[in-house]
Each structure stands twice: as C-alpha cells, then as structure tokens.
Design a protein around this motif. Structure first.
Motif: not given
Length: 123
Positions: A5-8, A17-20, A79-82
């Motif tokens: 995981a990345s993107g924090g 933020l977008r997590l991948s 992905y998690l687009q927040m």
C-alpha cells in the motif's frame, strides 16, 4: 500474496488523498480487494471493498459519498480515493484481499493484509 500500500500522508480537513495497493505473487481467478482502518485506541474497521469485476462495491456508512474504491486488474491494483476528509478519518489504512468472490465486512474474511499506511487529517 503480497500487498503493498502507498499514498498515505498528512492532509487538512476537507482535503483529498488517494491510496493505492498493488498485489503480487499468487493470483486468483476472482477475489475481493478492499480497505480496513484502525485509529488509535479503536478496533480495526471495514472501510470499503470491491469485487473482481468491479461490479459491486460496499462502503462503511460514514465514508459513503466521500470515498470511492476502484481497481485495475491489469495492474492487480486497488485504489481508494478519499475526498472531503475529516479528522475522524485519521487512522492506519490496511489493504486486504479476500480469496472468495463475495464481499464481507469482518476482518476474519480477509486472508491477506498489507503493511498499512498512515492517513492523518489535521489542520
């Protein structure tokens, strides 16, 4: 299976933020990928998950309308687009993979877990 995981990071309230999360190693014909989170002093909770074909997604009530989960199977990545982040979204976010095709919200339903990425929402 390994999940990376990345993107924090640190973001102000109202920010995005977008997590991948990239999966590697053994692959499965159909599987669910998703995200859990754990805030300090709280239990780990389900955030969102998506089916193999992207046809179904499920969200924690408090993130509906703000978070969007998606996946790219060619890249084995979810992905998690927040958006519209709130201080209460602050937590360590974990990427997960379930080797069955149906979405569940319990931690025990997910065999594979990533290492976690910190999301901090603060001014």
């Amino acid at each position: 299976v390994q999940l990376q995981a990345s993107g924090g990071g640190l973001v102000q309230p109202g920010g995005s933020l977008r997590l991948s999360c990239a999966a590697s190693g053994r692959t499965f014909s159909s599987y669910v990928m998703g995200w859990f989170r754990q805030a300090p002093g709280k239990e780990r909770e389900f955030v969102a998950a998506i089916t193999w074909d992207g046809g179904s997604a499920y969200y924690l009530d408090s993130v509906k309308g703000r978070f969007t989960i998606s996946r790219d199977n060619a890249k084995n990545t979810v992905y998690l687009q927040m958006n519209s982040l709130k201080p209460e979204d602050t937590a360590v976010y974990y990427c997960v993979l379930r080797v069955f095709p149906n979405i569940v919200t319990s931690t025990t339903g997910y065999l594979y877990w990533g290492q976690g990425t910190q999301v901090t929402v603060s001014s």
